[in-house]
Design a protein around this motif. Structure first.
Motif, PDB file in Angstrom:
ATOM      1  N   MET A   1       2.162  11.455  -3.444  1.00  0.00           N
ATOM      2  CA  MET A   1       0.817  11.134  -3.255  1.00  0.00           C
ATOM      3  C   MET A   1       0.420  10.040  -4.309  1.00  0.00           C
ATOM      4  SD  MET A   1      -1.708  11.820  -1.221  1.00  0.00           S
ATOM      5  CE  MET A   1      -3.217  11.467  -1.157  1.00  0.00           C
ATOM      6  N   LEU A   2       0.683  10.251  -5.492  1.00  0.00           N
ATOM      7  CA  LEU A   2       0.053   9.355  -6.652  1.00  0.00           C
ATOM      8  C   LEU A   2       0.705   8.066  -6.333  1.00  0.00           C
ATOM      9  CD1 LEU A   2       0.094  11.482  -9.779  1.00  0.00           C
ATOM     10  CD2 LEU A   2      -1.717  11.139  -7.949  1.00  0.00           C
ATOM     11  N   LEU A   3       1.960   7.814  -6.077  1.00  0.00           N
ATOM     12  CA  LEU A   3       2.633   6.745  -5.759  1.00  0.00           C
ATOM     13  C   LEU A   3       1.965   5.833  -4.614  1.00  0.00           C
ATOM     14  CD1 LEU A   3       4.699   4.680  -6.936  1.00  0.00           C
ATOM     15  CD2 LEU A   3       6.455   5.721  -5.592  1.00  0.00           C
ATOM     16  N   ALA A   4       1.824   6.603  -3.541  1.00  0.00           N
ATOM     17  CA  ALA A   4       1.167   6.156  -2.315  1.00  0.00           C
ATOM     18  C   ALA A   4      -0.019   5.577  -2.619  1.00  0.00           C
ATOM     19  CB  ALA A   4       1.144   7.240  -1.094  1.00  0.00           C
ATOM     20  N   GLY A   5      -0.966   6.166  -3.398  1.00  0.00           N
ATOM     21  CA  GLY A   5      -2.320   5.657  -3.542  1.00  0.00           C
ATOM     22  C   GLY A   5      -2.301   4.484  -4.511  1.00  0.00           C
ATOM     23  N   ILE A   6      -1.233   4.343  -5.356  1.00  0.00           N
ATOM     24  CA  ILE A   6      -1.055   3.253  -6.028  1.00  0.00           C
ATOM     25  C   ILE A   6      -0.300   1.791  -5.279  1.00  0.00           C
ATOM     26  CG2 ILE A   6       0.459   2.069  -7.970  1.00  0.00           C
ATOM     27  CD1 ILE A   6       0.165   4.926  -9.478  1.00  0.00           C
ATOM     28  N   VAL A   7       0.395   2.217  -4.367  1.00  0.00           N
ATOM     29  CA  VAL A   7       1.146   1.165  -3.667  1.00  0.00           C
ATOM     30  C   VAL A   7      -0.365   0.801  -2.482  1.00  0.00           C
ATOM     31  CG1 VAL A   7       2.563   0.948  -1.699  1.00  0.00           C
ATOM     32  CG2 VAL A   7       3.438   1.954  -3.843  1.00  0.00           C
ATOM     33  N   LEU A   8      -0.901   1.717  -1.837  1.00  0.00           N
ATOM     34  CA  LEU A   8      -2.020   1.185  -1.053  1.00  0.00           C
ATOM     35  C   LEU A   8      -3.079   0.618  -1.734  1.00  0.00           C
ATOM     36  CD1 LEU A   8      -2.528   4.513   1.226  1.00  0.00           C
ATOM     37  CD2 LEU A   8      -1.470   2.503   1.796  1.00  0.00           C
ATOM     38  N   GLY A   9      -3.254   0.901  -2.848  1.00  0.00           N
ATOM     39  CA  GLY A   9      -4.367   0.162  -3.575  1.00  0.00           C
ATOM     40  C   GLY A   9      -3.935  -1.395  -3.950  1.00  0.00           C
ATOM     41  N   LEU A  10      -2.632  -1.321  -4.183  1.00  0.00           N
ATOM     42  CA  LEU A  10      -2.229  -2.709  -4.671  1.00  0.00           C
ATOM     43  C   LEU A  10      -2.009  -3.711  -3.180  1.00  0.00           C
ATOM     44  CD1 LEU A  10      -0.518  -4.788  -6.458  1.00  0.00           C
ATOM     45  CD2 LEU A  10       1.493  -3.808  -5.846  1.00  0.00           C
ATOM     46  N   ILE A  11      -1.568  -3.125  -2.059  1.00  0.00           N
ATOM     47  CA  ILE A  11      -1.506  -3.684  -0.798  1.00  0.00           C
ATOM     48  C   ILE A  11      -2.989  -4.191  -0.324  1.00  0.00           C
ATOM     49  CG2 ILE A  11      -0.995  -3.365   1.575  1.00  0.00           C
ATOM     50  CD1 ILE A  11       1.383  -1.571   0.759  1.00  0.00           C
ATOM     51  N   ALA A  12      -3.950  -3.062  -0.657  1.00  0.00           N
ATOM     52  CA  ALA A  12      -5.256  -3.574   0.013  1.00  0.00           C
ATOM     53  C   ALA A  12      -5.919  -4.717  -1.125  1.00  0.00           C
ATOM     54  CB  ALA A  12      -6.091  -2.338  -0.129  1.00  0.00           C
ATOM     55  N   GLY A  13      -5.524  -4.739  -2.325  1.00  0.00           N
ATOM     56  CA  GLY A  13      -6.074  -5.545  -3.331  1.00  0.00           C
ATOM     57  C   GLY A  13      -5.437  -6.961  -2.966  1.00  0.00           C
ATOM     58  N   ALA A 167      -5.237  10.388  -6.346  1.00  0.00           N
ATOM     59  CA  ALA A 167      -4.578   9.294  -5.876  1.00  0.00           C
ATOM     60  C   ALA A 167      -5.551   8.275  -5.017  1.00  0.00           C
ATOM     61  CB  ALA A 167      -3.756   9.761  -4.366  1.00  0.00           C
ATOM     62  N   SER A 168      -6.835   8.741  -4.919  1.00  0.00           N
ATOM     63  CA  SER A 168      -7.961   7.777  -4.327  1.00  0.00           C
ATOM     64  C   SER A 168      -8.434   6.865  -5.831  1.00  0.00           C
ATOM     65  CB  SER A 168      -9.206   8.584  -3.699  1.00  0.00           C
ATOM     66  OG  SER A 168      -8.486   9.257  -2.542  1.00  0.00           O
ATOM     67  N   GLY A 169      -8.571   7.548  -6.893  1.00  0.00           N
ATOM     68  CA  GLY A 169      -9.095   7.031  -8.072  1.00  0.00           C
ATOM     69  C   GLY A 169      -8.200   5.877  -8.280  1.00  0.00           C
ATOM     70  N   LEU A 170      -6.906   6.438  -8.307  1.00  0.00           N
ATOM     71  CA  LEU A 170      -5.901   5.188  -8.790  1.00  0.00           C
ATOM     72  C   LEU A 170      -5.731   4.155  -7.927  1.00  0.00           C
ATOM     73  CD1 LEU A 170      -2.930   7.643 -10.116  1.00  0.00           C
ATOM     74  CD2 LEU A 170      -4.583   6.560 -11.585  1.00  0.00           C
ATOM     75  N   ALA A 171      -5.918   4.374  -6.487  1.00  0.00           N
ATOM     76  CA  ALA A 171      -5.730   3.354  -5.450  1.00  0.00           C
ATOM     77  C   ALA A 171      -6.886   2.432  -5.392  1.00  0.00           C
ATOM     78  CB  ALA A 171      -5.817   4.099  -4.052  1.00  0.00           C
ATOM     79  N   PHE A 172      -8.080   2.929  -5.904  1.00  0.00           N
ATOM     80  CA  PHE A 172      -9.149   1.957  -6.200  1.00  0.00           C
ATOM     81  C   PHE A 172      -9.223   1.198  -7.506  1.00  0.00           C
ATOM     82  CE2 PHE A 172     -13.668   1.132  -7.380  1.00  0.00           C
ATOM     83  CZ  PHE A 172     -13.858   0.203  -6.265  1.00  0.00           C
ATOM     84  N   PHE A 173      -8.677   1.916  -8.462  1.00  0.00           N
ATOM     85  CA  PHE A 173      -8.480   1.158  -9.630  1.00  0.00           C
ATOM     86  C   PHE A 173      -7.431   0.133  -9.524  1.00  0.00           C
ATOM     87  CE2 PHE A 173      -5.741   0.528 -13.192  1.00  0.00           C
ATOM     88  CZ  PHE A 173      -6.571  -0.004 -14.251  1.00  0.00           C
ATOM     89  N   VAL A 174      -6.212   0.277  -8.829  1.00  0.00           N
ATOM     90  CA  VAL A 174      -5.500  -0.831  -8.800  1.00  0.00           C
ATOM     91  C   VAL A 174      -5.771  -1.821  -7.703  1.00  0.00           C
ATOM     92  CG1 VAL A 174      -3.200  -1.464  -7.674  1.00  0.00           C
ATOM     93  CG2 VAL A 174      -3.436   0.685  -9.352  1.00  0.00           C
ATOM     94  N   PHE A 175      -6.842  -1.573  -6.461  1.00  0.00           N
ATOM     95  CA  PHE A 175      -7.408  -2.673  -5.736  1.00  0.00           C
ATOM     96  C   PHE A 175      -8.461  -3.452  -6.532  1.00  0.00           C
ATOM     97  CE2 PHE A 175     -11.174  -3.373  -3.295  1.00  0.00           C
ATOM     98  CZ  PHE A 175     -10.828  -4.176  -2.299  1.00  0.00           C
TER      99      PHE A 175
END
Length: 187
Positions: A1-13, A167-175
């Protein structure tokens, strides 16, 4: 889940016009503590999976040190977008695990709704609980455990509220980092 959040944040960013070099320019504080916390957590779980007696005896202090260290590092970086949310998720997961003596509860109904069985739970830190009786479920911090079914064939899983927040926090951070890392240098 964490990895998915990071990847989604990166793709969105990147899709929003961000750049990978912006992400690489981000300066987090106490990064070593984050890696130490993750190493302790992963080493503890690996030792428990190998049924190392000492790891089982020290399960609670090892997991408390891992989650506590990670929480401190996230707290220090809380001014960064998403880090406060990741901190809350970490604390919720730690609470569920420590209340249960080093085990994360998995709600049997969520497990069934995800299409999984107890045999699919291979982690040495998870255990199955029922919401019946309700007082026992609450006493075992059941609502903070893995209660959210993910019935998707490729990523079938059961998640906790803490997992989702982390995961949401990490996704937003990477984004955000991919978009605006250059203005963070002063933080």
């Amino acid at each position: 889940m964490l990895l998915a959040g990071i990847v989604l944040g990166l793709i969105a960013g990147l899709a929003a016009g961000g750049r990978l070099d912006n992400l690489l320019a981000v300066r987090l504080r106490w990064v070593l503590l984050i890696f130490v916390a993750l190493a302790i957590r992963l080493a503890t779980e690996a030792a428990l999976a190998r049924e190392v007696e000492l790891a089982d005896q020290l399960r609670v202090p090892l997991l408390a040190i891992a989650y506590g260290s990670l929480a401190v590092a996230l707290w220090v970086n809380r001014a960064r977008p998403g880090m406060a949310l990741a901190l809350v998720g970490t604390v919720l997961n730690a609470t569920a695990i420590l209340v249960n003596g080093g085990y994360m509860p998995v709600w049997d109904e969520a497990l069934a709704a995800s299409g999984m069985t107890a045999a699919d739970i291979l982690s040495p830190i998870h255990f199955i609980i029922s919401a019946n009786p309700l007082d026992e479920f609450l006493r075992q911090a059941g609502p903070l455990g893995d209660v959210i079914p993910v019935p998707l064939p490729i990523v079938r899983n059961v998640l906790s509220i803490g997992d989702v927040l982390l995961a949401s926090g990490l996704a937003f951070f990477v984004f955000a980092a991919a978009l605006v890392a250059l203005i963070w240098r002063g933080l």
